[in-house]
Design an enzyme around this catalytic site. Structure first.
Site, short mmCIF file in Angstrom:
data_model
loop_
_atom_site.label_atom_id
_atom_site.label_comp_id
_atom_site.label_asym_id
_atom_site.label_seq_id
_atom_site.Cartn_x
_atom_site.Cartn_y
_atom_site.Cartn_z
CD GLU A 100 -2.76 -0.89 2.62
OE1 GLU A 100 -2.65 0.17 3.30
OE2 GLU A 100 -3.50 -1.83 2.95
CG HIS A 155 -3.81 1.12 6.97
ND1 HIS A 155 -3.94 0.50 5.75
CD2 HIS A 155 -4.82 0.63 7.74
CE1 HIS A 155 -4.98 -0.31 5.77
NE2 HIS A 155 -5.53 -0.25 6.98
#
EC number: 3.1.21.-
Length: 305
Positions: A100, A155
Site C-alpha cells: 500500500e 495504517h
C-alpha cells in the site's frame, strides 16, 4: 454585549472558521484500478478531498502510480481562485507481495512540504513492528497560527494494532532527533477500537498513557460506514503545546459523507468502509488565538436506519 456588536462578532467568528486549515485523514478502502474506474465513487472521493486543505489518503493499491495523477487532474480542473493541489506519496509499503501507499494531497497556496522520510522500522531488538512504516512529512504554512507541523501517518494491521500504535512513540523520538520540530500530528486508520484494541489494552499503549499526547477522536466515536459496526478505528493525536492550543474548538470530528451526500449504505461502501476524520488549525489572521484546551466531542452521530 450590545445588539450592534453581536452580528459583527458572529461575522468575525464565521470568517475565522472559514480561514482555518482543515486537516483530514481518509482510508479509501482498496484504492486501486477498479475504484479508479468507478465514476460515482471517484466523484465522492474528489468531493471529500476538496473539503480539506491537507488530506492523508491511505490504502492506495496502485502499482502503476496512476491514482494521484488522476486525482490531480480532477482536483485542478477548473480550479477556482488559483487553488491547486499537489501531492507527496510514499513508496509502496508492506510485507511480502501485499503493498500500500500513503499519500498527502494539499493546497499549494496554503501549505508546502519542508521535508519527508520513511521511518526505518528496524530498531535494535524490536525489528519490523509496522506493517506499513510511517511516511513522515514536515509541512509549513504562513497561513496558520502554528507555522510548521509534522504529520506521522499509520495504517495498522488489525491484529497488531496495539503494538503498532504504541510504537508511534518511537517514531516521534526518531523525528525529534532528526528535525527541530515541536508540533506533531499522528493520524490514520489505527484500527484503534472494538476487538482490535480492547479497553484492557490501552494501558500498554504509550501514545495513550502519556498525557502529552492529545487524542482528538475519542473512543466513543464511530468511524465506520456500516450501520452494523460501531468502532473508533480512525484517529488523530497531537503532541506539542502550540499545535494543541491552535486547534479550532469543536472542529475535531468524523465526516459522515453518506449523510452529507445523501448516499445509500451500498453507495457509501463503494467509496470506503471508513469515514474520514478531521480537525482545523486556527488561521494566523484570526482576530484571537484561543487558548482553550481541546476536548473530545460527545458522540452525536447515530447509525443510519
Amino acid at each position: 454585549m450590545s445588539r450592534e456588536l453581536a452580528p459583527l462578532l458572529l461575522l468575525l467568528l464565521s470568517i475565522h472558521s472559514a480561514l482555518a486549515m482543515r486537516i483530514c485523514s481518509f482510508n479509501v478502502r482498496s484504492f486501486g484500478e477498479s475504484k479508479q474506474e468507478d465514476k460515482n465513487a471517484m466523484d465522492v472521493i474528489v468531493k471529500v478531498i476538496k473539503r480539506c486543505d491537507i488530506i492523508l489518503v491511505m490504502e492506495i493499491k496502485d502499482s502503476n502510480n496512476r491514482i494521484c495523477p488522476i486525482l490531480m487532474e480532477k482536483l485542478n480542473r477548473n480550479s477556482r481562485r488559483g487553488i491547486t493541489y499537489n501531492y507527496v506519496i510514499s513508496s509502496r509499503l508492506g510485507r511480502n507481495t501485499y503493498k500500500e501507499q500513503y499519500a498527502f494531497l494539499y493546497k499549494e497556496k496554503l501549505v508546502s512540504v519542508k521535508r519527508s522520510y520513511h521511518y526505518h522500522d528496524y530498531q535494535d531488538g524490536d525489528a519490523d513492528v509496522f506493517s506499513r512504516e510511517p511516511f513522515v512529512v514536515w509541512f509549513q504554512s504562513p497561513h496558520t497560527a502554528v507555522k510548521d507541523f509534522v504529520i506521522i501517518p499509520l495504517h495498522t494491521t488489525p491484529e497488531t494494532s496495539v503494538k503498532e500504535i504504541d510504537e508511534l512513540v518511537e517514531v516521534y523520538t526518531d523525528v525529534k532527533h532528526r528535525w527541530k520540530a515541536e508540533n506533531f500530528i499522528f493520524m490514520g486508520d489505527f484500527n484503534a477500537g472494538c476487538s482490535y484494541v480492547p479497553k484492557k489494552a490501552w494501558k500498554n499503549i504509550r501514545l495513550r498513557t502519556d498525557p502529552r499526547f492529545v487524542w482528538l477522536i475519542g473512543d466513543q466515536e464511530d468511524t465506520t460506514v456500516k450501520k452494523s459496526t460501531n468502532c473508533a478505528y480512525d484517529r488523530i493525536v497531537l503532541r506539542g503545546q502550540e499545535i494543541v492550543s491552535s486547534v479550532v474548538p469543536k472542529s475535531n470530528s468524523v465526516f459522515d459523507f453518506q449523510k452529507a451526500y445523501k448516499l445509500t449504505e451500498e453507495e457509501a461502501l463503494d467509496v470506503s468502509d471508513h469515514f474520514p476524520v478531521e480537525f482545523k488549525l486556527q488561521s494566523s489572521r484570526a482576530f484571537t488565538n484561543s487558548k482553550k484546551s481541546v476536548t473530545l466531542r460527545k458522540k452525536t452521530k447515530s447509525k443510519r436506519s
